[in-house]
Design an enzyme around this catalytic site. Structure first.
Site, PDB file in Angstrom:
ATOM      1  N   SER A 114       0.796  -1.222   0.000  1.00  0.00           N
ATOM      2  CA  SER A 114       0.000   0.000   0.000  1.00  0.00           C
ATOM      3  C   SER A 114       0.829   1.273   0.000  1.00  0.00           C
ATOM      4  CB  SER A 114      -0.953  -0.036   1.192  1.00  0.00           C
ATOM      5  OG  SER A 114      -1.844   1.040   1.146  1.00  0.00           O
ATOM      6  N   HIS A 115       0.673   2.075   1.034  1.00  0.00           N
ATOM      7  CA  HIS A 115       1.312   3.388   1.106  1.00  0.00           C
ATOM      8  C   HIS A 115       2.737   3.302   1.642  1.00  0.00           C
ATOM      9  CE1 HIS A 115      -0.667   2.185   4.724  1.00  0.00           C
ATOM     10  NE2 HIS A 115       0.167   2.929   5.407  1.00  0.00           N
ATOM     11  N   LYS A 127      -1.848  -9.978  -0.151  1.00  0.00           N
ATOM     12  CA  LYS A 127      -3.119 -10.269   0.512  1.00  0.00           C
ATOM     13  C   LYS A 127      -4.015 -11.060  -0.421  1.00  0.00           C
ATOM     14  CE  LYS A 127      -5.202  -5.817  -0.694  1.00  0.00           C
ATOM     15  NZ  LYS A 127      -6.079  -4.731  -0.291  1.00  0.00           N
ATOM     16  N   ASP A 278      -2.516   6.381  -3.474  1.00  0.00           N
ATOM     17  CA  ASP A 278      -1.364   5.738  -2.825  1.00  0.00           C
ATOM     18  C   ASP A 278      -0.766   4.629  -3.687  1.00  0.00           C
ATOM     19  OD1 ASP A 278      -3.466   3.965  -2.583  1.00  0.00           O
ATOM     20  OD2 ASP A 278      -2.671   3.099  -0.736  1.00  0.00           O
ATOM     21  N   ASP A 280      -1.137   1.365  -4.022  1.00  0.00           N
ATOM     22  CA  ASP A 280      -1.990   0.405  -4.719  1.00  0.00           C
ATOM     23  C   ASP A 280      -3.323   0.997  -5.169  1.00  0.00           C
ATOM     24  OD1 ASP A 280      -2.768   0.585  -2.055  1.00  0.00           O
ATOM     25  OD2 ASP A 280      -3.577  -1.442  -2.003  1.00  0.00           O
ATOM     26  N   ASP A 282      -5.867   2.522  -3.607  1.00  0.00           N
ATOM     27  CA  ASP A 282      -7.141   2.498  -2.886  1.00  0.00           C
ATOM     28  C   ASP A 282      -7.355   3.720  -1.997  1.00  0.00           C
ATOM     29  OD1 ASP A 282      -5.283   1.698  -1.023  1.00  0.00           O
ATOM     30  OD2 ASP A 282      -6.267  -0.199  -0.502  1.00  0.00           O
ATOM     31  N   ARG A 283      -6.293   4.462  -1.701  1.00  0.00           N
ATOM     32  CA  ARG A 283      -6.465   5.655  -0.860  1.00  0.00           C
ATOM     33  C   ARG A 283      -6.622   6.906  -1.712  1.00  0.00           C
ATOM     34  NH1 ARG A 283      -2.886   5.351   4.575  1.00  0.00           N
ATOM     35  NH2 ARG A 283      -3.446   3.209   5.128  1.00  0.00           N
ATOM     36  N   THR A 345     -11.323  -0.431  12.459  1.00  0.00           N
ATOM     37  CA  THR A 345     -10.441  -0.040  11.361  1.00  0.00           C
ATOM     38  C   THR A 345     -10.153  -1.250  10.467  1.00  0.00           C
ATOM     39  OG1 THR A 345      -9.425   1.701  12.636  1.00  0.00           O
ATOM     40  CG2 THR A 345      -8.122   0.790  10.840  1.00  0.00           C
ATOM     41  N   GLU A 364     -12.991   5.823   5.688  1.00  0.00           N
ATOM     42  CA  GLU A 364     -12.114   5.768   6.844  1.00  0.00           C
ATOM     43  C   GLU A 364     -11.257   7.026   6.874  1.00  0.00           C
ATOM     44  OE1 GLU A 364     -10.678   1.553   7.842  1.00  0.00           O
ATOM     45  OE2 GLU A 364     -10.327   1.806   5.722  1.00  0.00           O
ATOM     46  N   LYS A 377     -11.640  -0.011  -0.814  1.00  0.00           N
ATOM     47  CA  LYS A 377     -11.710   1.434  -0.962  1.00  0.00           C
ATOM     48  C   LYS A 377     -11.092   1.781  -2.312  1.00  0.00           C
ATOM     49  CE  LYS A 377      -7.642   2.207   2.000  1.00  0.00           C
ATOM     50  NZ  LYS A 377      -7.344   0.931   2.658  1.00  0.00           N
ATOM     51  N   ARG A 495      -1.227   5.912  16.787  1.00  0.00           N
ATOM     52  CA  ARG A 495      -2.085   6.914  16.163  1.00  0.00           C
ATOM     53  C   ARG A 495      -3.009   7.483  17.230  1.00  0.00           C
ATOM     54  NH1 ARG A 495      -0.582   5.987  11.115  1.00  0.00           N
ATOM     55  NH2 ARG A 495      -0.854   3.965  10.086  1.00  0.00           N
TER      56      ARG A 495
HETATM   57  C1  G16 Z   1      -5.267  -0.518   5.512  1.00  0.00           C
HETATM   58  C2  G16 Z   1      -6.678  -0.970   5.445  1.00  0.00           C
HETATM   59  C3  G16 Z   1      -7.585   0.172   5.819  1.00  0.00           C
HETATM   60  C4  G16 Z   1      -7.216   0.700   7.170  1.00  0.00           C
HETATM   61  C5  G16 Z   1      -5.760   1.058   7.219  1.00  0.00           C
HETATM   62  C6  G16 Z   1      -5.385   1.367   8.631  1.00  0.00           C
HETATM   63  O1  G16 Z   1      -5.073   0.474   4.544  1.00  0.00           O
HETATM   64  O2  G16 Z   1      -6.985  -1.419   4.140  1.00  0.00           O
HETATM   65  O3  G16 Z   1      -8.895  -0.267   5.772  1.00  0.00           O
HETATM   66  O4  G16 Z   1      -7.946   1.840   7.493  1.00  0.00           O
HETATM   67  O5  G16 Z   1      -4.994  -0.015   6.790  1.00  0.00           O
HETATM   68  O6  G16 Z   1      -4.047   1.417   8.761  1.00  0.00           O
HETATM   69  P1  G16 Z   1      -3.374   1.421  10.188  1.00  0.00           P
HETATM   70  O7  G16 Z   1      -3.703   0.112  10.843  1.00  0.00           O
HETATM   71  O8  G16 Z   1      -1.940   1.633   9.881  1.00  0.00           O
HETATM   72  O9  G16 Z   1      -3.983   2.588  10.923  1.00  0.00           O
HETATM   73  P2  G16 Z   1      -4.058   0.265   3.337  1.00  0.00           P
HETATM   74  O10 G16 Z   1      -4.298   1.436   2.438  1.00  0.00           O
HETATM   75  O11 G16 Z   1      -2.716   0.258   4.001  1.00  0.00           O
HETATM   76  O12 G16 Z   1      -4.418  -1.049   2.729  1.00  0.00           O
END
Ligand code: G16
Length: 542
Positions: A114-115, A127, A278, A280, A282-283, A345, A364, A377, A495
């Site tokens: 992801s990010h 995944k 981001d 992948d 989705d953000r 989350t 989110e 997302k 966080r």
């Molecule tokens: C992933 C999940 C999201 C979630 C995020 C939270 O995002 O797909 O649904 O809100 O993690 O991240 P953390 O646990 O670091 O707060 P992504 O974009 O990384 O796949």
């Protein structure tokens, strides 16, 4: 017929999927048997795969192509009939969800962290998404983990690598590998949801935007949809070529990491609209000229304006948000007379609500927004929905959001991240918070209504998830939430989410860091952040 090899192996500790799949450093994934063990554990945990079709693709980060070749050979050895792979190994997370659903495949494997940054010294991830197109629910990720801890062998065929760049179908052992255009199906889905004519007309009439693909997976999608199909000016898409190391950047669409976009949207001559996605895809982050829209507000504004978009013209069935997301969307749901859901989350928790028709839009605070069109997302979807709203309303981003606050009040909101802190100190900090009994106490002038560790019972399947974040809720509905990130790969990330409801429009213009200063101080004191982590300031504030 290629020979199937059965390879003896032993478990690796820690192959436990986090908030969204298994994420580790590339060096961890590159160890002999590491990826293979996990993939075999997936195949062993999802039922009979014989004769089935699987979707495979990733965000293009370093190790993507190598991992895909291994997965293809293992899929062939395990009896899949067909694998659909995005050309060049590219497939955004929402596009994977779209393709899994459209072609009714037996789910898919998405390669992404992801990010998180990419490159030989950075992160990789994997995944499994279920046939409904969404992330595997906890029952499946737990089964995969349990399998990975007992694994003794995996299956793989000996064969040449498949050419991932040539569109069309190739044969790998008894299995067909179809290399497909990763953009086409997704772009068609977007055209079915949004008023492309109205957006095209708005661009023609002078609407200017910048989209920062951050050298990650959305580049090809954004170029096709924004510049080619919608006629946005050439150069609208910045950093549009996916690179294995994201150009050395951190592909996280927030105010800190998307600095080039933020700079481009600052000042009198800046474009009207800015957005980033981001690693992948989705953000999303949404900006106006000199204006930042929090993800929580973005969901609320999109929900309030959804009927302007053809795909949502009939209205919404409900709105779902993760617990740390602000309550701004709940206010819209109340006005519309539809349910508002609060989940832990992780996008996987929205899946049952969407499948059951209980929610249409979800979001989110972590820059995620989406709907029932897929089960992930979806960054570009959010950008297109904003464009549709802008085109129809003919107002600026700032005007639309401030009018929204005037109507609903503002949930002033900020998130403070403390990245890379010592894991033990982070666990102790959370244990300390968990042990506090604050009900009725006064903290800096705010009276605590209750504090708890958020637990959730899924209203559809009854599954229970506990320890989903510490909430300290005050009598005026202000909140502080503490959680440890489930997506990092180094140390722990704390966080802290801070929120206060402000009904008075005269105070809506205040900088959230100023408006929330009291609560920010209370949060730091309560969690003893400096004493326990040595940190005096957060690493990222959004
Ligand atoms: C992933 C999940 C999201 C979630 C995020 C939270 O995002 O797909 O649904 O809100 O993690 O991240 P953390 O646990 O670091 O707060 P992504 O974009 O990384 O796949």
């Amino acid at each position: 017929m290629a020979a199937v090899k059965t390879v003896a192996t032993t478990p690796f500790a820690g192959q436990k999927p986090g908030t969204s799949g298994l994420r580790k450093k590339v060096a961890v994934f590159a160890q002999p048997h590491y990826l293979e063990n996990f993939v075999q554990s997936v195949f062993d945990s999802i039922g009979d795969v014989t004769g089935k079709t699987l979707v495979v693709g990733g965000d293009g980060r370093y190790h993507n192509r190598t991992a895909i070749q291994t997965i293809l050979k293992m899929a062939a050895a395990n009896g899949f009939a067909r694998v659909m792979v995005g050309q060049g190994g590219i497939l955004s997370t929402p596009a994977a969800s779209c393709v899994i659903r459209k072609y009714r495949t037996f789910g898919g494997i998405i390669l992404s962290a992801s990010h998180n940054p990419g490159g030989p010294a950075e992160d990789f991830g994997i995944k499994y998404n279920i046939p409904a197109g969404g992330p595997a629910p906890e029952a499946i990720t737990e089964a995969i983990y349990a399998r990975s801890q007992a694994i003794t062998l995996y299956r793989i065929i000996e064969a040449d690598n498949v050419d991932l760049d040539r569109l069309g179908t190739a044969q790998l052992g008894d299995m067909a590998v179809e290399v497909f255009d990763p953009v086409a199906d997704y772009a068609a889905l977007m055209e079915s949801l949004f008023d492309f004519d109205a957006i095209r007309a708005a661009f023609k009439a002078g609407l200017r935007m910048k989209f920062d693909a951050m050298h990650a997976v959305t580049g090809p999608y954004a170029l096709e949809i924004l510049e080619r199909r919608l006629g946005a000016a050439p150069g609208t898409v910045m950093h549009g070529v996916p690179l294995e190391d994201f150009g050395g950047g951190h592909p996280d669409p927030n105010l800190v990491h998307a600095h080039d976009l933020v700079a481009a949207l600052t000042g009198a001559g800046a474009p009207d609209f800015g957005a980033a996605s981001d690693g992948d895809g989705d953000r999303n982050m949404i900006l106006g000229r000199d204006f930042y829209v929090t993800p929580s507000d973005s969901l609320a504004v999109l929900a309030a304006n959804a009927t302007l978009c053809p795909g949502y013209a009939k209205g919404l069935k409900g709105i779902a948000r993760s617990m740390p997301t602000s309550a701004a969307p709940d206010r819209v749901a109340a006005k519309l007379g539809i349910p508002a859901w609060e989940t832990p989350t992780g996008w996987k928790f929205f899946g049952t609500l969407l499948d059951a028709g209980l929610a249409t839009l979800c979001g989110e605070e972590s820059f995620g927004t989406g709907s029932d069109h897929v089960r992930e997302k979806d960054g570009l979807w959010a950008v297109l929905m904003w464009l549709n709203v802008l085109a129809k309303r003919g107002q600026s981003v700032a005007a639309i959001v401030t009018a929204h606050w005037a109507e609903y009040g503002r949930n002033v909101y900020s998130r403070h991240d403390y990245e890379g802190i010592d894991t033990k100190a982070a666990d102790q900090l959370m244990a300390h918070l968990r042990g506090l009994d604050l009900k009725g106490k006064s903290l800096g002038g705010y009276t605590v209504a209750f504090n708890d560790d958020f637990a959730y019972t899924d209203p559809v399947d009854g599954s229970v998830s506990t320890k989903q974040g510490i909430r300290v809720v005050f009598e005026d509905d202000s909140r502080i939430v503490f959680r440890l990130s489930g997506t990092g790969t180094e140390g722990a990330t704390l966080r802290v989410y801070i929120e206060r409801y402000e009904p008075d429009p005269a105070k809506h213009v205040l900088d959230p860091q100023v408006a929330l200063a009291d609560l920010i101080r209370i949060a730091r004191d309560l969690a003893e952040i400096e004493a326990r982590t040595g940190r005096t300031e957060p690493t990222v504030i959004t």
